[in-house]
Structure formats: structure tokens, C-alpha cells
Design a protein around this motif. Structure first.
Motif, PDB file in Angstrom:
ATOM      1  N   THR A  37       7.604 -45.002 -31.542  1.00  0.00           N
ATOM      2  CA  THR A  37       6.285 -44.885 -32.170  1.00  0.00           C
ATOM      3  C   THR A  37       6.221 -45.702 -33.454  1.00  0.00           C
ATOM      4  OG1 THR A  37       5.975 -42.677 -31.237  1.00  0.00           O
ATOM      5  CG2 THR A  37       4.625 -43.255 -33.138  1.00  0.00           C
ATOM      6  N   ALA A  41       3.829 -48.795 -33.891  1.00  0.00           N
ATOM      7  CA  ALA A  41       2.694 -48.633 -34.803  1.00  0.00           C
ATOM      8  C   ALA A  41       2.566 -49.824 -35.754  1.00  0.00           C
ATOM      9  CB  ALA A  41       2.837 -47.337 -35.599  1.00  0.00           C
ATOM     10  N   ASP A 187      -3.971 -48.208 -41.592  1.00  0.00           N
ATOM     11  CA  ASP A 187      -4.016 -48.198 -40.132  1.00  0.00           C
ATOM     12  C   ASP A 187      -2.663 -47.801 -39.540  1.00  0.00           C
ATOM     13  OD1 ASP A 187      -6.640 -48.980 -40.233  1.00  0.00           O
ATOM     14  OD2 ASP A 187      -6.210 -51.116 -39.898  1.00  0.00           O
ATOM     15  N   ALA A 190      -2.342 -44.077 -39.856  1.00  0.00           N
ATOM     16  CA  ALA A 190      -3.223 -43.413 -38.889  1.00  0.00           C
ATOM     17  C   ALA A 190      -2.659 -43.523 -37.472  1.00  0.00           C
ATOM     18  CB  ALA A 190      -4.623 -44.010 -38.960  1.00  0.00           C
ATOM     19  N   LEU A 191      -2.156 -44.709 -37.128  1.00  0.00           N
ATOM     20  CA  LEU A 191      -1.586 -44.894 -35.797  1.00  0.00           C
ATOM     21  C   LEU A 191      -0.340 -44.043 -35.600  1.00  0.00           C
ATOM     22  CD1 LEU A 191      -1.966 -48.716 -35.112  1.00  0.00           C
ATOM     23  CD2 LEU A 191      -2.936 -46.844 -33.781  1.00  0.00           C
ATOM     24  N   GLY A 193       0.354 -41.227 -36.990  1.00  0.00           N
ATOM     25  CA  GLY A 193      -0.050 -39.844 -36.781  1.00  0.00           C
ATOM     26  C   GLY A 193      -0.573 -39.600 -35.381  1.00  0.00           C
ATOM     27  N   ARG A 194      -1.419 -40.519 -34.885  1.00  0.00           N
ATOM     28  CA  ARG A 194      -2.009 -40.327 -33.569  1.00  0.00           C
ATOM     29  C   ARG A 194      -0.978 -40.495 -32.451  1.00  0.00           C
ATOM     30  NH1 ARG A 194      -7.305 -44.042 -34.969  1.00  0.00           N
ATOM     31  NH2 ARG A 194      -8.284 -42.577 -36.445  1.00  0.00           N
ATOM     32  N   LEU A 195      -0.152 -41.558 -32.589  1.00  0.00           N
ATOM     33  CA  LEU A 195       0.850 -41.773 -31.553  1.00  0.00           C
ATOM     34  C   LEU A 195       1.909 -40.667 -31.558  1.00  0.00           C
ATOM     35  CD1 LEU A 195       1.401 -45.638 -31.766  1.00  0.00           C
ATOM     36  CD2 LEU A 195       0.160 -44.355 -30.018  1.00  0.00           C
ATOM     37  N   LEU A 197       1.421 -37.582 -32.509  1.00  0.00           N
ATOM     38  CA  LEU A 197       0.800 -36.400 -31.919  1.00  0.00           C
ATOM     39  C   LEU A 197       0.749 -36.522 -30.401  1.00  0.00           C
ATOM     40  CD1 LEU A 197      -0.668 -33.719 -32.320  1.00  0.00           C
ATOM     41  CD2 LEU A 197      -2.797 -35.012 -32.543  1.00  0.00           C
ATOM     42  N   LEU A 198       0.419 -37.728 -29.919  1.00  0.00           N
ATOM     43  CA  LEU A 198       0.318 -37.929 -28.476  1.00  0.00           C
ATOM     44  C   LEU A 198       1.684 -37.936 -27.801  1.00  0.00           C
ATOM     45  CD1 LEU A 198      -1.399 -38.602 -25.988  1.00  0.00           C
ATOM     46  CD2 LEU A 198      -1.174 -41.023 -26.589  1.00  0.00           C
ATOM     47  N   SER A 202       3.262 -34.406 -26.621  1.00  0.00           N
ATOM     48  CA  SER A 202       3.324 -34.308 -25.162  1.00  0.00           C
ATOM     49  C   SER A 202       4.738 -34.011 -24.688  1.00  0.00           C
ATOM     50  CB  SER A 202       2.824 -35.614 -24.526  1.00  0.00           C
ATOM     51  OG  SER A 202       1.479 -35.870 -24.901  1.00  0.00           O
TER      52      SER A 202
END
Length: 485
Positions: A37, A41, A187, A190-191, A193-195, A197-198, A202
Motif C-alpha cells: 500500500t 500510494a 493525496d 488520503a490514498l 488511508g483509503r487503500l 482501509l480497503l 478486507s
């Protein structure tokens, strides 16, 4: 029929080991996903920030710079750049743009917020020169190593945007702008955090979902190991039971018959006429042969009868083997780990058989004068060694490959060791015969403690088979080692 008492429940070591491996692999996957990640990112954030800077730089060039540059600005007339200067410097007040320049195709700085650079000529990179006469845009993280970037070097990491344009009179120019890298880092965060989380979320959710399946599979593996261990213990006990039955059959059947035939031969001699010298000689030889065979069978019976490890224990049984070896003129040193006193019947059977087979090998092949018997608990294994000072193994590679029970090949004469090695390998251990340091041979048997689930508990086999004896009652014979051939 011999009875095997129920063994203590298997410890959940197999289950813990399987779950530990599952958790470790899950953790490794989480680390890999986390590292991936982070590595993913950064370039994605850089690409997004550069794309955004390119769009804004291109829009600034076409909306502000292009309409305000004409012949008077290109000629450098006083006051011609007032409006351009005011608008561009106003745009820089929010801090998103650090520096700006307008280039002519000759490499001359037509305008710059750094007034010292105006009018100076610098060599242009090929990719920048290609922008003249087009509406293309290039964006990159600037290395600020060129001469015209001397003023920007103290501004930290910047995004460098070059936009091709045509001024109000159609003359091709290039507008250069340096944007702060703060959007890139925003960015990137933010990426991440999102990646994270995903990806990590998962994976953690998947691990939680498959954890019951992992526990179920670990229990199945544990039950399989328990069944395998139980069958091996039954096989060991069954072997001893068969030895007892064979000894019973020899004692109560063939041995009794031979003894009866011997008495009958003695009576037959007295019934022969005095002049039957030839018959008396034949009957005497038959009687002597029967007596020898009876003694041989009696010796074989006591040799195969197993020691009563369940009642007497391992240490006295091994000491009994050592005493028999000493009575044959062999100096024997015994060193048993006190922890082996806690060993259950299955482990005691393996240790005892290893020592017995090792001594037999010494008697038959070693021509030794002394032997050392050792059994130690080393970590999660029990290591049994029988070392002698004899001639050493005939094969430098150790125990030769197994061949048939007859013949004179390199594997002939080691059937007992081969059978013991097969048993030990079925238990997850190994048997190695090699040359000892300083001369002689050393037999090493390694067995994992885990196979015997009665390491702390007890198990025993009934002393006798529940069937009637055809002869008179007798005392149990002791297993013994005797020289052969």
C-alpha cells in the motif's frame, strides 16, 4: 486378549501450532499488504498531484498569460507587463504557486516573478523546446539542479509544469510554473488511508471469517495425529503381545514336546537289546540333538520374550540388558536421563528396543570390549545412542540398504536394525548407524516426544493373554541379549 488402557488425551500442541502458523501467515500478509500500500500510494499520489498541477498550470497559461502577452511585452517596453505582473503575482499569494516564468523559443526569460532572471538566456531541455508551437503540457517533480532554478532550491520539493501556448499575436511561448508539493503529500496520505482501509480491512475481515475454518482444520489435523499416534502405540504393544504369544507357544508346545521326546529316547535306550550297539548310538545322538534343540528353543524363547516395561519400568529393564552384556564379558556404561522415568509405555518400548537392538548389533558385528548406552531428552526429542569400541561399520555410509533376509550382500545381517529404523521413521524419527569418533561404531536413534501422548500419563498391557496354557504354569521369562554367530 491383551488390554490397552485408555491413553491420556492428546495435548492441544498440534492445534496451537496450526493456529500459530495461521496467525503468523496472516500477520505476514498484513505486513506485505501494508508495504504494498505504501509503495503503491506514493506513485499514485504523485501522478494525481502532477495531473492536477498540469491542468491548473495549463489553464493559467491559456486564460491569463496568453491574452496579456503581445509585441510590447516581448519587446520589454516599460509598463507593458503591468497587468500581467499584477495578475500573476496575485495568483501566487495563496502559496500554491512558488515561482513562474515565461520563455521564448530562444531560451530567453520573457517574464519572471524573480526579476533578476528577466532577459537572461538559458539552454532549454529538449522536452521543453518541443512545447513551442503546441498546446501540450509536461509536469514532473523538479530536481532544481539547473542554473535558472537557483532561487527555487530553498523552497523544498516542487512540482514543475511547462505549458505550451500562443500569445495574443500567435507567437509560440512556454509558460513555466512551480507548484508546492503539499497536494502531493495530502493525496498520498488520503490514498494511504483509503487503500489501507480497503486492503488491510478486507484482509482482516477475511482472516476473521476463515478463522473458524482454520480452527476446524487444526482440530482435524490434531485428530489425525492422535489416531496415528494411537495406532503406532497399538502396533508397539501388539508387537510385544505377539512376542509373548510366540514365547508361550514355544514353551507350552514345541518345547514341551521336545522334552517329552527326550525322555522317550532315554526310555528307548533301556528297551534295546544289549547287542544293538548301532541302534544305541543312533538313539543317543538323537537324544543329544533333541536336548540341544530344546536348549536352543528355550534360549530363543527367553530372547524374544519382552521385558515388562509397564510394571518394572524402563531403567531396570535397560539395566537388565546391561547386566546380561556384562556377563558375556562386555564392559557396559549406562547413562539414562532421569526425565525418562516420566516416559509412558510407548516411549519406553522404543527406547528399550533401540538399546536391545544396538547391543545385539554390537555382539554380532562389533568385536568390541566396551559399549556405552545413553538415552537423553534433547529439546522435543529423545535421543538414544549405543556406542562401542569395536571394528566400526563395514559400510562407511552407515546402515547399508535393506536386502532380503538371505544372502551375503552388504545389507545382510542387519534385518533387526532395518526393522527398527522403519518403526522409528513411522514415529517421525530416524535411525543412523555411523563410525564413532576415535574408532568403533555409534547407533543413534532419534524419536520425537510428541508421538507418545502418555509422556506424563501411564499405559500398560496386560501381562498374559487370556487363553489356557497347555503346559504347567511358569514364571515370565526375562528378555535377554545373547551373542549370536
Amino acid at each position: 486378549m491383551a488390554l490397552l488402557r485408555p491413553a491420556d488425551p492428546l495435548p492441544d500442541g498440534v492445534r496451537r501450532s496450526a493456529l500459530r502458523r495461521f496467525l503468523l501467515w496472516t500477520l505476514a500478509a498484513l505486513v506485505l499488504v501494508g508495504v504494498g500500500t505504501v509503495l503503491l500510494a506514493r506513485p499514485l499520489a504523485s501522478q494525481m498531484a502532477l495531473s492536477d498541477a498540469a491542468v491548473r498550470g495549463s489553464g493559467l497559461a491559456r486564460a491569463v498569460v496568453a491574452p496579456l502577452v503581445d509585441q510590447r511585452v516581448r519587446a520589454g517596453e516599460p509598463g507593458a507587463t503591468g497587468t500581467l505582473d499584477y495578475l500573476l503575482r496575485s495568483r501566487m499569494k495563496d502559496g500554491s504557486i512558488v515561482h513562474m516564468k515565461i520563455w521564448t523559443h530562444e531560451g530567453r526569460v520573457l517574464w519572471s516573478d524573480e526579476t533578476d532572471l528577466i532577459g537572461h538566456v538559458f539552454p532549454l531541455d529538449p522536452d521543453v523546446s518541443e512545447l513551442f508551437g503546441s498546446e501540450n503540457v509536461t509536469a514532473a517533480v523538479s530536481d532544481l539542479s539547473k542554473a535558472e532554478n537557483a532561487e527555487e532550491r530553498g523552497s523544498g520539493e516542487l512540482l514543475e509544469v511547462y505549458a505550451g501556448l500562443h500569445d495574443a499575436e500567435g507567437v509560440p511561448l512556454v509558460f513555466e510554473s512551480y507548484w508546492t508539493a503539499d497536494p502531493l503529500h495530502e493525496d498520498e496520505a488520503a490514498l494511504l488511508g483509503r487503500l489501507a482501509l480497503l486492503g488491510l480491512g478486507s484482509l482482516i475481515l477475511f482472516a476473521i471469517m476463515v478463522l473458524p475454518l482454520a480452527v476446524s482444520m487444526a482440530r482435524r489435523v490434531e485428530r489425525g495425529e492422535a489416531d496415528r499416534s494411537r495406532m503406532l502405540r497399538h502396533a508397539l504393544s501388539a508387537s510385544d503381545l505377539e512376542r509373548r504369544r510366540i514365547a508361550d507357544d514355544l514353551h507350552d508346545g514345541v518345547l514341551q514336546d521336545l522334552a517329552g521326546f527326550g525322555y522317550l529316547m532315554g526310555s528307548l535306550v533301556h528297551d534295546l537289546p544289549p547287542d544293538a550297539a548301532r541302534a544305541r548310538t543312533v538313539v543317543g545322538e538323537l537324544s543329544a540333538g533333541l536336548k540341544r534343540d530344546a536348549e536352543g528353543l528355550r534360549s530363543l524363547m527367553t530372547d524374544i520374550y519382552p521385558a515388562d516395561l509397564a510394571q518394572g519400568g524402563l531403567v531396570p529393564a535397560v539395566e537388565g540388558l546391561a547386566d546380561q552384556a556384562r556377563s558375556s564379558g562386555l564392559a557396559v556404561e549406562v547413562d539414562l536421563d532421569p526425565e525418562l522415568e516420566r516416559a509412558g509405555l510407548p516411549m519406553a518400548q522404543v527406547v528399550y528396543r533401540s538399546v536391545r537392538e544396538g547391543l545385539r548389533n554390537v555382539f554380532k558385528h562389533a568385536e568390541a570390549s566396551s559399549v556405552q548406552l545413553r538415552a537423553r531428552v534433547v529439546g522435543h526429542h529423545v535421543v538414544v545412542s549405543v556406542r562401542d569400541d569395536g571394528v566400526g561399520p563395514r559400510d562407511p555410509a552407515g546402515l547399508p540398504p535393506r536386502v532380503g533376509t538371505t544372502g551375503s550382500g552388504p545389507g545382510h545381517g542387519h534385518v533387526g536394525l532395518h526393522l527398527l529404523r522403519d518403526t522409528v521413521r513411522d514415529l517421525g524419527g530416524d535411525l543412523v548407524l555411523g563410525a564413532a569418533q576415535g574408532g568403533g561404531a555409534v547407533l543413534t536413534v532419534t524419536v520425537p516426544k510428541a508421538f507418545a501422548d502418555t509422556w506424563v500419563g501411564q499405559a500398560s498391557v496386560s501381562d498374559r493373554a487370556g487363553r489356557p496354557s497347555r503346559g504347567r504354569p511358569r514364571r515370565a521369562a526375562r528378555a535377554r541379549i545373547r551373542p549370536r554367530g
